[in-house]
Scaffold this motif. Structure first.
Motif, PDB file in Angstrom:
ATOM      1  N   LEU A  14       0.833  -1.196   0.000  1.00 24.72           N
ATOM      2  CA  LEU A  14       0.000   0.000   0.000  1.00 24.72           C
ATOM      3  C   LEU A  14       0.874   1.254   0.000  1.00 24.72           C
ATOM      4  O   LEU A  14       0.626   2.211  -0.760  1.00 24.72           O
ATOM      5  CB  LEU A  14      -0.927  -0.024   1.212  1.00 24.72           C
ATOM      6  N   ALA A  15       1.898   1.267   0.836  1.00 22.50           N
ATOM      7  CA  ALA A  15       2.788   2.426   0.895  1.00 22.50           C
ATOM      8  C   ALA A  15       3.505   2.637  -0.433  1.00 22.50           C
ATOM      9  O   ALA A  15       3.750   3.777  -0.858  1.00 22.50           O
ATOM     10  CB  ALA A  15       3.801   2.249   2.022  1.00 22.50           C
ATOM     11  N   ILE A  61      -8.101  11.705  -7.918  1.00 26.10           N
ATOM     12  CA  ILE A  61      -8.818  12.374  -6.830  1.00 26.10           C
ATOM     13  C   ILE A  61      -9.492  11.339  -5.929  1.00 26.10           C
ATOM     14  O   ILE A  61      -9.424  11.417  -4.694  1.00 26.10           O
ATOM     15  CB  ILE A  61      -9.856  13.358  -7.408  1.00 26.10           C
ATOM     16  N   GLU A  62     -10.158  10.344  -6.534  1.00 23.27           N
ATOM     17  CA  GLU A  62     -10.842   9.320  -5.736  1.00 23.27           C
ATOM     18  C   GLU A  62      -9.856   8.554  -4.863  1.00 23.27           C
ATOM     19  O   GLU A  62     -10.087   8.343  -3.672  1.00 23.27           O
ATOM     20  CB  GLU A  62     -11.580   8.348  -6.652  1.00 23.27           C
ATOM     21  N   ALA A  63      -8.738   8.127  -5.462  1.00 21.04           N
ATOM     22  CA  ALA A  63      -7.784   7.292  -4.733  1.00 21.04           C
ATOM     23  C   ALA A  63      -7.162   8.052  -3.564  1.00 21.04           C
ATOM     24  O   ALA A  63      -7.043   7.521  -2.457  1.00 21.04           O
ATOM     25  CB  ALA A  63      -6.704   6.786  -5.680  1.00 21.04           C
ATOM     26  N   LEU A  64      -6.782   9.301  -3.785  1.00 22.08           N
ATOM     27  CA  LEU A  64      -6.120  10.045  -2.719  1.00 22.08           C
ATOM     28  C   LEU A  64      -7.100  10.531  -1.666  1.00 22.08           C
ATOM     29  O   LEU A  64      -6.704  10.745  -0.505  1.00 22.08           O
ATOM     30  CB  LEU A  64      -5.330  11.216  -3.305  1.00 22.08           C
ATOM     31  N   THR A  65      -8.370  10.678  -2.017  1.00 20.98           N
ATOM     32  CA  THR A  65      -9.363  11.062  -1.018  1.00 20.98           C
ATOM     33  C   THR A  65      -9.475  10.001   0.069  1.00 20.98           C
ATOM     34  O   THR A  65      -9.800  10.314   1.219  1.00 20.98           O
ATOM     35  CB  THR A  65     -10.732  11.291  -1.682  1.00 20.98           C
ATOM     36  N   PHE A 347      -6.820  -1.053  -2.269  1.00 23.14           N
ATOM     37  CA  PHE A 347      -6.151  -1.220  -0.980  1.00 23.14           C
ATOM     38  C   PHE A 347      -6.927  -0.527   0.134  1.00 23.14           C
ATOM     39  O   PHE A 347      -7.049  -1.050   1.245  1.00 23.14           O
ATOM     40  CB  PHE A 347      -4.735  -0.646  -1.039  1.00 23.14           C
ATOM     41  N   THR A 348      -7.443   0.673  -0.140  1.00 26.51           N
ATOM     42  CA  THR A 348      -8.181   1.375   0.910  1.00 26.51           C
ATOM     43  C   THR A 348      -9.491   0.666   1.222  1.00 26.51           C
ATOM     44  O   THR A 348      -9.941   0.662   2.376  1.00 26.51           O
ATOM     45  CB  THR A 348      -8.435   2.840   0.512  1.00 26.51           C
TER      46      THR A 348
END
Length: 591
Positions: A14-15, A61-65, A347-348
């Motif tokens: 994930l990191a 945008i979706e992933a980083l939100t 992952f989230t």
């Protein structure tokens, strides 16, 4: 390659993808102009797939939100504000000259619809997290524009015209339902979800089409069910999901290829599709409490999804062998334009589903290392053992239940180094081990598994090890949840031509030494085998599929020929190099 965190494989992977999207250490870097290129449309500085306007920017945008701002270092509000200036007067993003009439709709129209659909998901996800009214107004205008395309796109002649166009096909339209359902959540206006419910029945049969769009549509239908509780939505998804996993389009490593059908446009996997299948399986589990879906999610996560990730953090494509027995070496095919962001998004989701609060109880469903903020719970993994430390957000004791997965031969649980009360029959049937005493702040729980070695045939039916005879059978071997493969980095000789009928002796399986930097040393096994091309009996190492995909891509064989080895034992009992007679210790070993 050693993972860039001491915590473990899940948190390390994930990191890795998070850092790929938020730093400039890998080319191309996700700078502000790079991200916004699909809405800014600068002809002098084109970025690949800029015509799918909103696809990369919306996914980004979706992933980083889904991550805390302190974890990303990205000024997401500034990026989103910059994006809004590119919205066209009719609400769309991208080419304003595309006319959505039945006589004109073609591939470029579909590209714009796909990208705008992904951007609607990004904007609505962002609004739900940040509450920016300007973003909500832009999302509503975009949703209103997308709905104006329904009458033309739904016409039979348009749907027929789009047959066989793959990523430009009709799934570019049906996937709009996800963003429209989210728009209802944002606005409280049920009309968006109602209109979305009229879109998904137009989804073409699985057939020969793009799997990412097909699965994204099903995820949107699940969101319809989560919003309305209408069982018709759930039944639609279950029927199509079950049809898929019963078909040849579902693969033993737990995922699907980029294109469905016996003669796909590209015979390769795709990170987006693996992420979709994983997320859809988790949605179905949460909706039904049927452990089948959790098992499917887990198989996908630990095998197809992990294998798909590159050591840059990216997700992408890998070419399958012609018979779908594994993967062949390939150039680095990182799909930074879609799969990398969709991988982080998956992952989230996993992090939210793995350990969660349900009916005043913490349920531990997936065994992953890392920190799970929802329940303030940290998990450390050492071999087959997991240590859970909970810091509850209140002073009240917390009941805990622990899933006992089907891939575990046995399971042991300790609370503060004292053995937990044993499971009773009802617990076994439910598949969970409840802890009698509630969990208190500072308590520590350890769970240790014995991994079951399991065999599956080409129909993906389980095969009992003792039923394997001395006639070779093509089988897939799992150690716990991990698919074990042969590959040319673990053993170049095993995959040296001719390699298609190498025969492994099942009764020679035993744990093998593993490199110091491997994430899964407990899942390396040695077996003896007879090579198709030359005489003699030789050892080889089978290891988890996820490790075969790490670093330089190897030739990977998931389907292997096995025979029991019992008759060979009897014929060569005096041969000191021979495998022991009838030794199935590795299949029942308790460790």
């Amino acid at each position: 390659m050693t993972l860039p965190t001491p915590t473990g494989e899940f948190s390390g992977r994930l990191a890795l993808v998070r850092d790929r999207l938020t730093t400039d250490t890998v080319v191309p870097a996700f700078s502000r102009p790079f991200v916004l290129a699909d809405v800014a449309l600068d002809p002098a500085n084109k970025r690949r797939f800029y015509n799918f306007s909103g696809d990369l920017s919306g996914r980004y945008i979706e992933a980083l939100t889904g991550l805390p701002p302190a974890e990303t270092g990205i000024d997401l509000p500034e990026l989103v504000t910059g994006l809004l200036q590119y919205q066209q007067p009719d609400g769309r993003f991208g080419r304003a000259d595309l006319i959505f009439s039945a006589d004109q709709i073609a591939d470029q129209h579909m590209a714009l619809l796909w990208g705008n659909g992904r951007l609607l998901v990004g904007l609505t996800t962002y609004f739900l997290a940040y509450g920016d009214e300007a973003v909500l107004r832009a999302a509503q205008r975009l949703g209103d524009f997308l709905l104006t395309t329904y009458d033309a796109c739904a016409r039979p002649e348009v749907r027929q015209r789009l047959n066989g166009l793959g990523a430009f096909g009709f799934i570019c339209f049906t996937q709009l339902n996800e963003g429209l359902v989210l728009l209802t959540r944002c606005t409280g206006n049920a009309d968006y979800a109602t209109r979305a419910a009229a879109i998904y029945p137009l989804l073409p049969p699985r057939g020969d089409q793009h799997s990412h769009g097909y699965l994204t549509t099903l995820r949107g239908v699940m969101m319809q069910y989560e919003l309305t509780g209408d069982p018709a939505h759930l039944r639609f998804v279950i029927d199509n999901y079950r049809d898929l996993v019963a078909s040849d389009d579902y693969l033993v490593w737990g995922g699907v290829k980029e294109y469905f059908g016996p003669t796909p446009l590209e015979n390769r996997d795709e990170g987006c599709s693996e992420a979709d299948f994983l997320r859809l399986s988790l949605q179905l589990y949460r909706a039904t409490n049927d452990g089948f879906y959790l098992d499917m999610a887990e198989r996908c996560l630990f095998n197809a999804f992990y294998f798909n990730q590159y050591d840059t953090g990216d997700f992408g494509h890998h070419h399958c062998n012609p018979d779908n027995s594994g993967f062949r070496p390939n150039y680095r095919h990182c799909a930074w334009w879609c799969c990398t962001m969709h991988g982080l998004r998956a992952f989230t989701d996993v992090r939210q589903y793995a350990i969660y609060q349900k009916n005043e109880q913490v349920s531990i469903d997936l065994f992953l290392d890392g920190h799970f903020e929802t329940d303030s719970l940290a998990v450390a993994k050492t071999g087959r053992q997991y240590t859970f430390t909970l810091t509850p957000k209140t002073d009240q004791p917390v009941p805990v239940q622990i899933r006992v997965p089907g891939w575990a031969e046995s399971c042991a649980v300790w609370v503060n180094d004292a053995p937990a009360d044993p499971m009773v029959d009802e617990d076994h049937r439910a598949g969970y081990w409840p802890l009698t005493n509630p969990w208190k702040p500072g308590d520590e729980i350890r769970v240790a598994f014995t991994y079951r070695l399991s065999l599956f045939d080409k129909t993906l039916s389980a095969v009992l090890p003792e039923s394997v005879e001395d006639t070779p059978q093509k089988l897939a071997l799992f150690c716990g949840p991990y698919l074990l493969v042969a590959d040319d980095r673990a053993d170049p000789t095993f995959v040296a031509e001719p390699l298609w009928e190498n025969i492994l002796y099942l009764n020679s399986l035993k744990p093998a030494p593993a490199p110091a930097d491997t994430a899964l040393p407990e899942a390396h096994y040695q077996a003896t085998y007879k090579h198709e091309g030359f005489p003699g009996i030789f050892p080889t190492t089978l290891r988890p599929m996820s490790e075969a995909g790490w670093g330089a891509r190897s030739y990977t064989m998931a389907w292997l020929w096995f025979m029991s080895g019992r008759n060979r034992d009897a014929n060569h009992a005096s041969d000191t190099t021979n495998i022991p007679a009838g030794n199935y210790a590795a299949m029942t070993e308790k460790s």
